[in-house]
Motif scaffolding. Structure first.
Motif, mmCIF file in Angstrom:
data_model
loop_
_atom_site.group_PDB
_atom_site.id
_atom_site.type_symbol
_atom_site.label_atom_id
_atom_site.label_comp_id
_atom_site.label_asym_id
_atom_site.label_seq_id
_atom_site.Cartn_x
_atom_site.Cartn_y
_atom_site.Cartn_z
ATOM 1 N N GLU A 61 -14.444 31.975 20.118
ATOM 2 C CA GLU A 61 -15.871 32.102 20.436
ATOM 3 C C GLU A 61 -16.588 33.011 19.440
ATOM 4 N N ILE A 62 -15.965 34.122 19.066
ATOM 5 C CA ILE A 62 -16.575 35.040 18.093
ATOM 6 C C ILE A 62 -16.771 34.347 16.758
ATOM 7 N N MET A 63 -15.738 33.677 16.287
ATOM 8 C CA MET A 63 -15.809 33.036 14.980
ATOM 9 C C MET A 63 -16.749 31.829 14.999
ATOM 10 N N THR A 64 -16.755 31.071 16.084
ATOM 11 C CA THR A 64 -17.661 29.926 16.199
ATOM 12 C C THR A 64 -19.110 30.395 16.214
ATOM 13 N N ASP A 65 -19.374 31.454 16.951
ATOM 14 C CA ASP A 65 -20.731 32.008 17.003
ATOM 15 C C ASP A 65 -21.181 32.474 15.620
ATOM 16 N N CYS A 66 -20.294 33.142 14.899
ATOM 17 C CA CYS A 66 -20.620 33.597 13.543
ATOM 18 C C CYS A 66 -20.937 32.404 12.653
ATOM 19 N N TRP A 67 -20.119 31.376 12.711
ATOM 20 C CA TRP A 67 -20.357 30.187 11.891
ATOM 21 C C TRP A 67 -21.707 29.558 12.232
ATOM 22 N N ARG A 68 -21.999 29.419 13.503
ATOM 23 C CA ARG A 68 -23.267 28.789 13.912
ATOM 24 C C ARG A 68 -24.474 29.578 13.411
ATOM 25 N N ARG A 69 -24.389 30.899 13.451
ATOM 26 C CA ARG A 69 -25.510 31.736 13.020
ATOM 27 C C ARG A 69 -25.683 31.753 11.507
ATOM 28 N N ASN A 70 -24.622 31.422 10.760
ATOM 29 C CA ASN A 70 -24.668 31.589 9.315
ATOM 30 C C ASN A 70 -24.398 30.330 8.506
ATOM 31 N N ALA A 71 -24.194 29.206 9.147
ATOM 32 C CA ALA A 71 -23.821 27.979 8.435
ATOM 33 C C ALA A 71 -24.894 27.517 7.446
ATOM 34 N N HIS A 72 -26.118 27.898 7.660
ATOM 35 C CA HIS A 72 -27.217 27.454 6.801
ATOM 36 C C HIS A 72 -27.431 28.352 5.581
ATOM 37 N N ILE A 73 -26.707 29.471 5.506
ATOM 38 C CA ILE A 73 -26.925 30.447 4.439
ATOM 39 C C ILE A 73 -26.066 30.116 3.217
ATOM 40 N N LYS A 74 -26.697 30.087 2.063
ATOM 41 C CA LYS A 74 -25.979 29.876 0.810
ATOM 42 C C LYS A 74 -25.194 31.152 0.489
ATOM 43 N N ARG A 104 -21.017 40.071 4.721
ATOM 44 C CA ARG A 104 -20.946 41.212 5.625
ATOM 45 C C ARG A 104 -20.836 40.732 7.074
ATOM 46 N N LEU A 105 -21.619 39.733 7.448
ATOM 47 C CA LEU A 105 -21.576 39.195 8.808
ATOM 48 C C LEU A 105 -20.228 38.546 9.110
ATOM 49 N N TRP A 106 -19.669 37.826 8.139
ATOM 50 C CA TRP A 106 -18.336 37.226 8.321
ATOM 51 C C TRP A 106 -17.296 38.313 8.576
ATOM 52 N N ASP A 107 -17.330 39.348 7.741
ATOM 53 C CA ASP A 107 -16.343 40.424 7.887
ATOM 54 C C ASP A 107 -16.484 41.138 9.229
ATOM 55 N N GLU A 108 -17.707 41.347 9.676
ATOM 56 C CA GLU A 108 -17.917 41.989 10.974
ATOM 57 C C GLU A 108 -17.356 41.133 12.103
ATOM 58 N N ALA A 109 -17.546 39.816 12.007
ATOM 59 C CA ALA A 109 -17.020 38.914 13.036
ATOM 60 C C ALA A 109 -15.490 38.925 13.040
ATOM 61 N N VAL A 110 -14.887 38.883 11.860
ATOM 62 C CA VAL A 110 -13.419 38.916 11.774
ATOM 63 C C VAL A 110 -12.889 40.231 12.341
ATOM 64 N N ALA A 111 -13.528 41.335 11.972
ATOM 65 C CA ALA A 111 -13.090 42.643 12.478
ATOM 66 C C ALA A 111 -13.179 42.681 14.002
ATOM 67 N N ASP A 112 -14.257 42.170 14.542
ATOM 68 C CA ASP A 112 -14.422 42.136 15.997
ATOM 69 C C ASP A 112 -13.355 41.260 16.646
#
Length: 69
Positions: A8-21, A34-42
């Motif tokens: 759920e954490i990783m899916t949420d991160c992907w959904r929030r950031n999938a549009h970012i180059k 930075r957002l990816w790393d925060e999600a992985v750490a969490d």
């Protein structure tokens, strides 16, 4: 992946950031990494500051470019 919380954490991160180059590391720090790393750490229970330090080390690494012969 069997751990629903991690998924759920990783899916949420992907959904929030999938549009970012995502720029190359040589282009410097970027928000999405930075957002990816925060999600992985969490998700993994890791220290986010340690991942940030590693990410910043990668950004400071010299970049090698070669010429095609």
């Amino acid at each position: 992946m069997k751990d629903k919380r991690v998924r759920e954490i990783m899916t949420d991160c992907w959904r929030r950031n999938a549009h970012i180059k995502v720029p190359q590391f040589r282009d410097g720090e970027c928000e999405v990494r930075r957002l990816w790393d925060e999600a992985v750490a969490d998700a993994m229970g890791w220290d986010p500051d340690e991942l940030a330090e590693l990410r910043q080390l990668l950004h400071r690494e010299p970049h090698v470019r070669g010429a095609w012969l």
